[in-house]
Scaffold this active site. Structure first.
Site, mmCIF file in Angstrom:
data_model
loop_
_atom_site.group_PDB
_atom_site.id
_atom_site.type_symbol
_atom_site.label_atom_id
_atom_site.label_comp_id
_atom_site.label_asym_id
_atom_site.label_seq_id
_atom_site.Cartn_x
_atom_site.Cartn_y
_atom_site.Cartn_z
ATOM 1 N N LYS A 153 0.929 -1.163 0.198
ATOM 2 C CA LYS A 153 -0.100 -0.019 0.032
ATOM 3 C C LYS A 153 0.837 1.327 -0.020
ATOM 4 C CE LYS A 153 -3.125 -2.918 0.117
ATOM 5 N NZ LYS A 153 -3.763 -3.469 -1.266
ATOM 6 N N TYR A 162 -12.442 -15.155 2.749
ATOM 7 C CA TYR A 162 -11.196 -14.137 2.925
ATOM 8 C C TYR A 162 -10.789 -14.158 4.538
ATOM 9 C CZ TYR A 162 -9.334 -9.716 3.927
ATOM 10 O OH TYR A 162 -8.501 -8.343 4.201
ATOM 11 N N TYR A 209 -2.964 -12.635 2.752
ATOM 12 C CA TYR A 209 -2.652 -12.392 1.295
ATOM 13 C C TYR A 209 -1.408 -12.969 0.803
ATOM 14 C CZ TYR A 209 -5.960 -8.343 1.960
ATOM 15 O OH TYR A 209 -6.855 -7.598 2.163
HETATM 16 C C1 LIG Z 1 -0.108 -8.156 2.125
HETATM 17 C C2 LIG Z 1 -0.974 -7.725 1.031
HETATM 18 N N1 LIG Z 1 -0.912 -8.402 0.110
HETATM 19 C C3 LIG Z 1 -1.510 -8.320 -1.287
HETATM 20 C C4 LIG Z 1 -2.684 -7.522 -1.245
HETATM 21 C C5 LIG Z 1 -3.540 -7.196 -2.387
HETATM 22 O O1 LIG Z 1 -3.408 -6.215 -3.215
HETATM 23 P P1 LIG Z 1 -4.467 -5.535 -3.676
HETATM 24 O O2 LIG Z 1 -5.674 -5.214 -2.763
HETATM 25 O O3 LIG Z 1 -4.096 -4.306 -4.368
HETATM 26 O O4 LIG Z 1 -5.029 -6.305 -4.602
HETATM 27 C C6 LIG Z 1 -3.007 -6.683 0.193
HETATM 28 C C7 LIG Z 1 -4.104 -5.730 0.062
HETATM 29 O O5 LIG Z 1 -4.593 -5.393 1.033
HETATM 30 C C8 LIG Z 1 -2.183 -6.811 1.023
HETATM 31 O O6 LIG Z 1 -2.440 -6.411 2.213
#
Ligand SMILES: Cc1ncc(COP(=O)(O)O)c(C=O)c1O
Length: 376
Positions: free
Chosen positions: A88, A302, A328
């Site tokens: 981010k 999720y 994630y």
């Molecule tokens: C650690 C991490 N990886 C990947 C993502 C995914 O990115 P995006 O939301 O831009 O698809 C996020 C999103 O919050 C994240 O916190």
């Protein structure tokens, strides 16, 4: 029909349906010039420096040996520096600059309880002297105190943001607008950042990352065949799709979904990539078949742990000394490892995993890793 292609000395065996993806690589001069043009285009947008960029690109040789597949690399966006780092930060460099240019004094954003986006936003607001309000959606229903108060939530509050909870399924955009309206009545100038920082402004951060990675690889003479990462609110992948299109890259981009089913995820990424390309206003065409997501590693939902994620997080911690997160990057890695085993990357030499950060969330999930007590 099976075809054999010879690109820069690499033999690639592929089916006819895959042939379109095997474009000839550009000459180094052409690539350099397209990267420079993209830099100049990006320089037209307001940006505030928040991250440690460029992030390192490192080989993962122990993991490559264990898996016996292509050589694996990691692009360390977990090292962006802002409040323990993560993807981010790149988005916030453009979003916070936009907020400042609009005269905002207060930031509002939303995410799941253990949102890494929320944590990095609170840190960015603190650094820029802005008030920050975080709305957290309870997507998992967990009552575990560590999940509710530790990890990212602890850091949100340490950075001085207000944190308030909403139940799962709430219309979070509406909630943020109501929150902003109440602040406006009090004389504040709020700026709303969408969940995950995923809009065309935030996605510029990953347009820039596509350029950065390409230049970095070229400096060390590395030809990247594929780039893999976790995809959620779509901004990271949309930015990469757009950036790679801008520099006519032949890198095969693959997102591993952490929430939505494949069709929905790919559509979200495609829509946002098109908007991002329009926002850049340089006539970049986004091809639908360059947007690829595999969404088979979400598990029960999720933010809910899977066995594959747990194994992947432990494997990387113990083979590479790297920390990934349960929501994630851990699920993204599970996807990478499983797809290597299934032959998805057959014929490819170098595959980069974009480490999008998130290890702060590990402290919201301490029981998940079933580590027994130790002797006194
Ligand atoms: C650690 C991490 N990886 C990947 C993502 C995914 O990115 P995006 O939301 O831009 O698809 C996020 C999103 O919050 C994240 O916190």
């Amino acid at each position: 029909m099976v075809l054999v292609n010879h690109i820069k000395g690499i033999n690639l065996v592929t089916s006819a349906t895959q042939i379109n993806e095997l474009e000839m690589s550009l000459s180094p001069e052409m690539e350099q010039s397209l990267c420079k043009d993209l830099s100049l285009t990006l320089a037209k947008f307001p940006k505030v420096r928040l991250g440690h960029l460029p992030t390192p690109l490192e080989p993962m040789d122990r993991l490559s040996e264990i898996l016996g597949g292509p050589r694996l690399w990691v692009k360390r966006d977990d090292c962006t520096g802002l409040s323990s780092g993560g993807n981010k930060t790149r988005k916030l460099e453009f979003l916070m600059a936009d907020a400042q240019s609009k005269g905002a004094d207060t930031i509002i954003t939303q995410g799941a309880t253990q949102s890494n986006h929320a944590r990095q936003t609170t840190a960015a607001a603190a650094k820029l002297g802005m008030e920050c309000h975080i709305l957290l959606e309870d997507r998992t229903g967990s009552n575990d105190n560590n999940y509710i108060l530790n990890g990212n939530v602890l850091l949100d509050r340490l950075h001085g943001a207000s944190v308030s909870k909403r139940s799962g399924g709430t219309d979070m955009n509406l909630e943020m607008q109501d929150f902003a309206d109440a602040l406006i009545e009090k004389g504040k100038k709020p700026y709303i950042i969408p969940g995950g920082g995923s809009n065309p402004i935030g996605a510029l951060g990953y347009v820039n990352c596509a350029r950065e990675l390409t230049e970095q690889a070229s400096e060390i003479g590395l030809k990247i065949d594929a780039l893999v990462h976790a995809t959620g609110s779509a901004g990271t992948q949309a930015g990469l799709v757009t950036g790679l299109a801008a520099i006519q890259s032949s890198i095969h981009l693959l997102g591993i979904g952490v929430r939505a089913p494949k069709d929905k995820q790919e559509q979200m990424v495609f829509d946002l990539a098109q908007k991002t390309a329009d926002y850049l206003d340089t006539g970049i065409e986004i091809e639908r078949d360059k947007v690829r997501a595999i969404c088979d590693y979400v598990g029960a939902g999720y933010g809910l742990p899977t066995d594959g994620m747990i194994k992947a997080v432990k494997l990387l911690a113990q083979s590479e000394g790297l920390l990934f997160d349960p929501v994630y990057s851990g699920k993204g890695l599970d996807g990478l490892i499983d797809q290597i085993k299934k032959g998805y990357f057959a014929g490819m030499d170098n595959v980069v995993f974009l480490h999008t950060g998130g290890s702060a969330a590990l402290f919201g999930y301490p029981e998940t890793f079933e580590l027994p007590g130790y002797a006194n």
